[in-house]
Design an enzyme around this catalytic site. Sequence first.
Site, PDB file in Angstrom:
ATOM      1  N   ASP A  13       0.812  -1.217   0.000  1.00  0.00           N
ATOM      2  CA  ASP A  13       0.000   0.000   0.000  1.00  0.00           C
ATOM      3  C   ASP A  13       0.845   1.266   0.000  1.00  0.00           C
ATOM      4  O   ASP A  13       0.412   2.325   0.457  1.00  0.00           O
ATOM      5  CB  ASP A  13      -0.956   0.034   1.216  1.00  0.00           C
ATOM      6  CG  ASP A  13      -1.772  -1.226   1.347  1.00  0.00           C
ATOM      7  OD1 ASP A  13      -2.419  -1.610   0.361  1.00  0.00           O
ATOM      8  OD2 ASP A  13      -1.750  -1.840   2.429  1.00  0.00           O
ATOM      9  N   LYS A  16       2.652   2.098  -5.061  1.00  0.00           N
ATOM     10  CA  LYS A  16       3.337   1.527  -6.228  1.00  0.00           C
ATOM     11  C   LYS A  16       2.548   1.728  -7.500  1.00  0.00           C
ATOM     12  O   LYS A  16       3.122   1.891  -8.577  1.00  0.00           O
ATOM     13  CB  LYS A  16       3.568   0.025  -6.012  1.00  0.00           C
ATOM     14  CG  LYS A  16       4.412  -0.320  -4.812  1.00  0.00           C
ATOM     15  CD  LYS A  16       4.608  -1.811  -4.673  1.00  0.00           C
ATOM     16  CE  LYS A  16       3.338  -2.582  -4.437  1.00  0.00           C
ATOM     17  NZ  LYS A  16       2.703  -2.270  -3.135  1.00  0.00           N
ATOM     18  N   ALA A  39      -4.720  -7.763  -3.431  1.00  0.00           N
ATOM     19  CA  ALA A  39      -4.148  -6.436  -3.193  1.00  0.00           C
ATOM     20  C   ALA A  39      -4.638  -5.517  -4.302  1.00  0.00           C
ATOM     21  O   ALA A  39      -5.210  -5.968  -5.285  1.00  0.00           O
ATOM     22  CB  ALA A  39      -2.623  -6.497  -3.172  1.00  0.00           C
ATOM     23  N   GLY A  40      -4.408  -4.239  -4.139  1.00  0.00           N
ATOM     24  CA  GLY A  40      -4.865  -3.313  -5.167  1.00  0.00           C
ATOM     25  C   GLY A  40      -4.026  -2.058  -5.210  1.00  0.00           C
ATOM     26  O   GLY A  40      -3.309  -1.726  -4.273  1.00  0.00           O
ATOM     27  N   HIS A  41      -4.116  -1.366  -6.347  1.00  0.00           N
ATOM     28  CA  HIS A  41      -3.470  -0.073  -6.523  1.00  0.00           C
ATOM     29  C   HIS A  41      -4.561   0.958  -6.769  1.00  0.00           C
ATOM     30  O   HIS A  41      -5.493   0.708  -7.525  1.00  0.00           O
ATOM     31  CB  HIS A  41      -2.541  -0.060  -7.738  1.00  0.00           C
ATOM     32  CG  HIS A  41      -1.420  -1.049  -7.651  1.00  0.00           C
ATOM     33  ND1 HIS A  41      -0.669  -1.223  -6.517  1.00  0.00           N
ATOM     34  CD2 HIS A  41      -0.921  -1.905  -8.576  1.00  0.00           C
ATOM     35  CE1 HIS A  41       0.255  -2.146  -6.751  1.00  0.00           C
ATOM     36  NE2 HIS A  41       0.118  -2.571  -7.982  1.00  0.00           N
ATOM     37  N   THR A  42      -4.433   2.111  -6.145  1.00  0.00           N
ATOM     38  CA  THR A  42      -5.302   3.231  -6.467  1.00  0.00           C
ATOM     39  C   THR A  42      -4.495   4.241  -7.262  1.00  0.00           C
ATOM     40  O   THR A  42      -3.456   4.713  -6.798  1.00  0.00           O
ATOM     41  CB  THR A  42      -5.869   3.888  -5.198  1.00  0.00           C
ATOM     42  OG1 THR A  42      -6.639   2.929  -4.477  1.00  0.00           O
ATOM     43  CG2 THR A  42      -6.759   5.065  -5.561  1.00  0.00           C
ATOM     44  N   ARG A 142       1.662 -29.184  -7.540  1.00  0.00           N
ATOM     45  CA  ARG A 142       1.525 -29.681  -8.917  1.00  0.00           C
ATOM     46  C   ARG A 142       0.123 -30.201  -9.233  1.00  0.00           C
ATOM     47  O   ARG A 142      -0.044 -31.141 -10.017  1.00  0.00           O
ATOM     48  CB  ARG A 142       2.595 -30.745  -9.218  1.00  0.00           C
ATOM     49  CG  ARG A 142       4.007 -30.208  -9.090  1.00  0.00           C
ATOM     50  CD  ARG A 142       5.072 -31.254  -9.370  1.00  0.00           C
ATOM     51  NE  ARG A 142       5.051 -32.339  -8.398  1.00  0.00           N
ATOM     52  CZ  ARG A 142       5.626 -32.286  -7.196  1.00  0.00           C
ATOM     53  NH1 ARG A 142       6.280 -31.184  -6.817  1.00  0.00           N
ATOM     54  NH2 ARG A 142       5.577 -33.304  -6.379  1.00  0.00           N
ATOM     55  N   GLN A 223       1.855  -6.515  -3.415  1.00  0.00           N
ATOM     56  CA  GLN A 223       2.233  -6.604  -2.002  1.00  0.00           C
ATOM     57  C   GLN A 223       3.567  -5.883  -1.758  1.00  0.00           C
ATOM     58  O   GLN A 223       3.737  -4.793  -2.264  1.00  0.00           O
ATOM     59  CB  GLN A 223       2.268  -8.056  -1.525  1.00  0.00           C
ATOM     60  CG  GLN A 223       0.889  -8.702  -1.434  1.00  0.00           C
ATOM     61  CD  GLN A 223       0.440  -9.308  -2.738  1.00  0.00           C
ATOM     62  OE1 GLN A 223       1.216  -9.853  -3.498  1.00  0.00           O
ATOM     63  NE2 GLN A 223      -0.838  -9.227  -3.005  1.00  0.00           N
ATOM     64  N   THR A 300     -10.079  -4.415   0.065  1.00  0.00           N
ATOM     65  CA  THR A 300     -10.972  -4.881   1.123  1.00  0.00           C
ATOM     66  C   THR A 300     -11.676  -3.769   1.879  1.00  0.00           C
ATOM     67  O   THR A 300     -12.695  -4.018   2.529  1.00  0.00           O
ATOM     68  CB  THR A 300     -10.170  -5.702   2.145  1.00  0.00           C
ATOM     69  OG1 THR A 300      -9.204  -4.837   2.772  1.00  0.00           O
ATOM     70  CG2 THR A 300      -9.456  -6.865   1.473  1.00  0.00           C
ATOM     71  N   GLY A 301     -11.132  -2.556   1.834  1.00  0.00           N
ATOM     72  CA  GLY A 301     -11.672  -1.479   2.648  1.00  0.00           C
ATOM     73  C   GLY A 301     -11.275  -1.565   4.107  1.00  0.00           C
ATOM     74  O   GLY A 301     -11.691  -0.730   4.923  1.00  0.00           O
ATOM     75  N   GLY A 414       1.193  14.622  -2.966  1.00  0.00           N
ATOM     76  CA  GLY A 414      -0.249  14.702  -3.162  1.00  0.00           C
ATOM     77  C   GLY A 414      -0.754  13.485  -3.899  1.00  0.00           C
ATOM     78  O   GLY A 414       0.025  12.621  -4.322  1.00  0.00           O
TER      79      GLY A 414
END
Length: 437
Positions: A13, A16, A39-42, A142, A223, A300-301, A414
């Site tokens: 977080d 990136k 995971a996520g990017h804003t 496998r 991550q 996830t918030g 910013g």
Amino acid sequence: MPAVVVLGAQWGDEGKGKATDQLGAATDYVVKFNGGNNAGHTVVVSGEHYALHLLPSGILSPGVVPVIGNGVVIDLEVLFREIDDLAARGVDTSALVVSSNAHVIAGYNRTVDRVIERFLGARKIGTTGRGIGPTYADKINRIGIRVQDLFNPDILAQKVTGALAQKNPMLVKVYNRRAVTVADTVESLLEYADRLRPMVADTPLLLNEALDAGRTVVFEGGQATMLDVDHGTYPFVTSSSATAGGACTGSGVGPTRVDRVVGVAKAYTTRVGEGPFPTELDGPQGTWLREAGGEYGTTTGRPRRTGWYDSVVVRYASRVNGLTDLVLTKLDVLTGLDKIPVAVAYEVDGRRVDQMPDNQSDFHHATPVYEELDGWDEDISAARTFEDLPAAAQRYVLALEDLSGARVSVIGVGADRQASIVRHDLLPGERTLVRGR
């Protein structure tokens, strides 16, 4: 060339997504090489917020080829929902390329993830319950399902049968859940096959040929270093390689081709999920930092745990990844503080430790040794050169640079793309437009 790896230097977080997105404006390919939709990017573009989970951040840069590499695990429903959401906002996603060797998250992986986490109780890892870990476990065992398997229904059915021969006895006898059927699983996966097929390619070949042709490739890590399965705070980690080495294994591009390794770190520290966090702030200061920084998970918030900058962690990330540069984000969040503590070392069993403890128990019980730096009151969101920053903010950045083992090349002031200061170019021999908060 060049080839540039961008990854998190803390617990994720860090911003990136914006760093990669802006590098993408000067590059040809942006590659997601690990993780899944846990995971996520804003990314903020002209005031518009885009939450990305599976798609590489380069998807927002016209002319860039976004690539989902072989090291990613893909929830197909999430992938196409994300594509459709972007298309509805006018974003062209037609250039997306997906590795034929990437593994696919089946419904039973999500079920296993949730029931095991509940079963662990107080010992839970803090997963998102999206099936990421069980899918990587299938890969290692496998018995995984890969993208290419969706284009041969007979092979897909055989592989699902083999996987469920292991999963169902556990689900039924241990966790008292209903058995999963082969037919239902195959049907749910094949639903996406036709739409997926045109996107699929031999991505290691594609990327190596691009580098041979002098194209610029950015590798985007999900991550972060402290969540890496080998080098993070195990077992409170993700299930993939989030360090620079993971960029190579997760994309099929060799390490000798990488020119820069860029670590992204906040001007303070956050973490989501369970596990040790030496500089964590409980009480009003932690709440203030969370609200001031908008520290809630993109995917996830969940509220993020917050703390002061930990230079021991970033020094470790610099060493493990061979960082050439740091992007320091969210410096603006600290505006208004009279003093800003920075962890410069730990105390473990009465002794000072300047490097990351090798023993996990020592790290868990480490007490940060702080030095306080002067804060500033001036609004820095309009700063575009280092000299525009107040003297105290400049000293803060330089102190972090000295403590962290890599030069601070970009400073985020910013949320928007343009709200940053570039001290050193990240692309060798070129001017970059990297922006990060």
